[in-house]
Design a protein around this motif. Structure first.
Motif: not given
Length: 408
Positions: A3, A5, A14-17, A193-195, A197-198
């Motif tokens: 993901q 943002t 960016a993230s990779r779960a 968790d992407h949100e 992280l953002v």
């Protein structure tokens, strides 16, 4: 799942779960390396990387180390010609601490004058260690020969004069000019968790100035020769050719050519130079891409008396490879390239590094299957043609410990 943002200031997050992981790797990637330096301040990107660990955000160097190690984590950094990265690996529950430390190091470094004096001595020791290791320093010599009088051809470490010239004001100036949000990428991989992280990124990095850094001076692979007569137990030989940048339609054909001739015990150089003739213990080839250039290079360490024979054989192997590579060799190289990519993604750090590299190269998230498809789509004719084009272009050579009659 990847993901992405972009924060209002331009920072890409960016993230990779990775299901099943309990750890997270988080890294801040800056598109500022030694090729962004002036000649007078050569080495400042690397020295800056060192100095942010000496104190930041009200913590001393010891307190920074204790803060990350108190929770079983690790904090590291690296500088190369096109970028600098700062990374933390820790249990997922401690992600806020990792981001706090990284943001303090970038936004609130202390840059104390006495720390700078000591750290310059450390870098000089690092430089001295590299110069005492011919198999390390030979590549600085090769890059200087390939890119003469250009930032890309200078050492990442700098030299005694340029290191001595760097001041505290220079460090602050480097941060202000090179650490702008639009040229930074924050990536986390693992249990993330992407949100969240953002949200943490906005809190910690929202104060980064917006905008992009200035483009580095364009690279021109000119070629040339550098020969050091330094006494060494072995002769160290290198040769380099201009190669495609990444991305470029020729990149994967050229990379597979480099792998066929120089990667692994089954490659042509290893078999011809070491196994069949016994001329070297270490012999290999590789390709390094940059934003606007690339360099394909071969290396061998041999005895001084056999340097001429080894050099002639290396060039013969490269020349023949551009004409008679086989389907079997190509399929083996493809298998190695795909396995290398996928194995590198088995760790959270590997995933974070991959995501940052893809964003920097393609300016978008790229699933590994796309890279695998690109590799699979390369034909034998493309590889042979790419090899021939590289070998027909300008050439650079660097040697250490080779008798004068063999250096040209």
């Amino acid at each position: 799942m990847m993901q992405l943002t972009t924060l209002p200031n331009g920072l890409r997050v960016a993230s990779r779960a990775m299901p099943g992981f309990e750890t997270v790797a988080v890294g801040l990637y800056a598109e500022a390396g030694s090729r962004h330096e002036t000649a007078a301040l050569n080495g400042i990107a690397h020295l800056y990387e060192h100095m942010v660990f000496k104190g930041a955000g009200g913590r001393t160097a010891r307190e920074i180390s204790e803060a990350i190690e108190d929770v079983g984590g690790d904090l590291n950094a690296a500088t190369d010609r096109e970028g600098t990265s700062f990374s933390a690996t820790l249990l997922a529950e401690h992600l806020p601490l990792g981001l706090e430390l990284l943001s303090d190091m970038i936004l609130h470094p202390h840059f104390a004058a006495d720390d700078l004096v000591r750290e310059k001595e450390v870098v000089l020791q690092e430089l001295g260690e590299a110069r005492d290791t011919p198999s390390d320093i030979i590549f600085d010599e090769l890059w200087t020969a390939a890119y003469p009088d250009q930032p890309l051809g200078r050492s990442v470490l700098g030299d005694e004069d340029s290191i001595a010239a760097i001041t505290v004001d220079d460090l602050h100036g480097w941060r202000a000019s090179q650490y702008r949000a639009g040229s930074l990428i924050l990536v986390a991989a693992g249990k993330v968790d992407h949100e969240r992280l953002v949200a943490l990124a906005a809190e910690r990095f929202g104060a980064l100035p917006a905008g992009l850094i200035d483009q580095a001076e364009a690279a021109n692979f000119a070629g040339g020769v550098r020969a050091s007569r330094a006494r060494a137990d072995q002769a160290h030989l290198t040769a380099a050719f201009a190669a495609p940048c990444h991305p470029h339609p020729d990149y994967y054909p050229s990379r597979l050519f480099a792998d066929i001739v120089g990667s692994g015990a089954s490659c042509r150089l290893f078999q011809a130079v070491r196994e069949e003739r016994g001329l070297a213990y270490s012999v290999w080839a590789s390709l390094t891409p940059y934003r606007d250039s690339g360099i394909f290079y071969a290396y061998a360490a041999t005895s001084r008396r056999q340097a001429g024979a080894a050099s002639e054989l290396i060039f013969d192997v490269l020349d023949r490879a551009s004409r008679d590579l086989s389907d079997r060799e190509l399929e083996r190289a493809k298998a190695q390239a795909k396995a290398g990519l996928l194995l590198s993604l088995e760790s959270s750090w590997g995933q974070a590094n991959y995501v940052a590299r893809m964003l920097s190269t393609y300016d978008r998230l790229v699933e590994p299957r796309e890279i695998v498809a690109e590799i699979d789509g390369v034909t034998l004719d493309q590889v042979r043609a790419a090899g021939a084009r590289m070998l027909a272009g300008p050439k650079a050579r660097a040697t250490i410990g080779v008798p004068a009659v063999r250096a040209a």
